[in-house]
Motif scaffolding. Structure first.
Motif, PDB file in Angstrom:
ATOM      1  N   ALA A  19       0.626  -1.128   0.008  1.00  0.00           N
ATOM      2  CA  ALA A  19      -0.008   0.344   0.008  1.00  0.00           C
ATOM      3  C   ALA A  19       0.977   1.421  -0.059  1.00  0.00           C
ATOM      4  CB  ALA A  19      -0.911  -0.054   1.119  1.00  0.00           C
TER       5      ALA A  19
ATOM      6  N   ARG B 124       1.622   2.079  -3.502  1.00  0.00           N
ATOM      7  CA  ARG B 124       0.556   2.729  -4.350  1.00  0.00           C
ATOM      8  C   ARG B 124       0.165   4.204  -3.778  1.00  0.00           C
ATOM      9  NH1 ARG B 124      -1.396  -2.680  -3.072  1.00  0.00           N
ATOM     10  NH2 ARG B 124      -2.810  -1.887  -1.519  1.00  0.00           N
ATOM     11  N   ARG B 125       0.385   4.585  -2.677  1.00  0.00           N
ATOM     12  CA  ARG B 125       0.286   5.842  -2.147  1.00  0.00           C
ATOM     13  C   ARG B 125       1.207   6.664  -2.787  1.00  0.00           C
ATOM     14  NH1 ARG B 125      -0.945   3.484   2.995  1.00  0.00           N
ATOM     15  NH2 ARG B 125       1.122   3.610   3.579  1.00  0.00           N
TER      16      ARG B 125
END
Length: 298
Positions: free
Chosen positions: A20, A23-24
């Motif tokens: 994650a 992705r951020r």
């Protein structure tokens, strides 16, 4: 073929699919690419390329004050950075009008002073790690509030550029005509420059968590300078600059993940590689210009 596909997946897609934080970082970097790079194009058109570098140093005291008062609070540091950047730009303008100094000289003096004060404040209040984080950023450490800040700034910047595009173009190419047109309508021509400077400052502040206060200007200026070598028309330069910034962002994140290098400098290094390639092979670069030169006949 299967092994090649697996290698490509593991190298290019898996980091974003599995983590994650990657992705951020990707979303934040792409948002900065489409928001900051077009502003860099306008800065180059106005022959104000070094202004971005000056302002990115100028935001540091405000970031430092926010850090001293609230710790690593992104909203506090961002607000302090915006206030400090706009204040330094305003003071430099006042100094240039009230003294014999030109605005670039007064701005250079102000941003050097601001950089020194900011580093001293952060060093006094925080650790060496805090100083490095603020100066060089960490795209892989972007959290949800940071992502919302970058996305919000990018959205506002793009909408503002779209709404005031004609005014920014006129202010870049023919400021005298814009001043006459503004005077005839009862408005003030300096509003355009102040609005543009505000966009530059908020984009630099949005980029400080991802790229650091020293590196944020790189994603704004390097793709913009490269784009001028490829195209003569302004819309093409804007699209090219955003595309180069996005490519540099994605490549920098992947290299940073696989090679364990600092994400901010790695992204700017990738933008620098694209700049060097543009210097060599773009229509305005070295090789095409060399081929256009007439050959001497012995």
């Amino acid at each position: 073929m299967t092994e090649l596909w697996q290698f490509a997946w593991d190298a290019l897609v898996a980091p974003f699919a599995e983590f994650a934080f990657m992705r951020r970082a990707l979303v934040a970097t792409l948002a900065l690419a489409v928001s900051a790079a077009p502003l860099g194009v306008f800065l180059t058109l106005r022959r104000m390329s070094l202004l971005g570098d000056a302002l990115t140093h100028a935001v540091l005291p405000g970031v430092a004050v926010g850090f001293m008062l609230f710790g690593l609070s992104l909203p506090a540091m961002a607000l302090g950075g915006v206030v400090a950047g706009l204040l330094v730009a305003a003071v430099a303008g006042v100094v240039s009008r009230a003294t014999a100094l030109k605005e670039d000289a007064s701005l250079a003096a102000m941003y050097l002073l601001a950089l020194a004060v900011g580093v001293m404040l952060i060093s006094r209040q925080g650790s060496q790690l805090d100083l490095l984080h603020i100066l060089f950023g960490s795209a892989l450490g972007v959290d949800e509030p940071g992502l919302l800040l970058v996305a919000g700034v990018a959205s506002v910047s793009l909408l503002t550029l779209a709404a005031f595009y004609r005014g920014f173009v006129l202010e870049s190419f023919d400021p005298l005509f814009l001043a006459a047109a503004s005077a005839s309508k009862g408005s003030r021509p300096w509003v355009w420059q102040q609005l543009f400077l505000m966009l530059v400052v908020v984009n630099l502040v949005a980029g400080f968590q991802t790229l650091g206060t020293l590196m944020a200007v790189g994603l704004m200026m390097l793709p913009a300078v490269s784009a001028r070598l490829w195209h003569e028309s302004l819309p093409a330069q804007l699209l090219n600059a955003s595309a180069q910034a996005a490519i540099a962002g994605v490549a920098g994140l992947l290299i940073s993940y696989h090679q364990d290098t600092p994400s901010g400098p790695t992204i700017i290094g990738c933008a620098g590689v694209l700049y060097v390639l543009s210097l060599l092979v773009s229509p305005g670069g070295w090789l095409p210009q060399l081929l256009k030169r007439p050959h001497r006949v012995a």
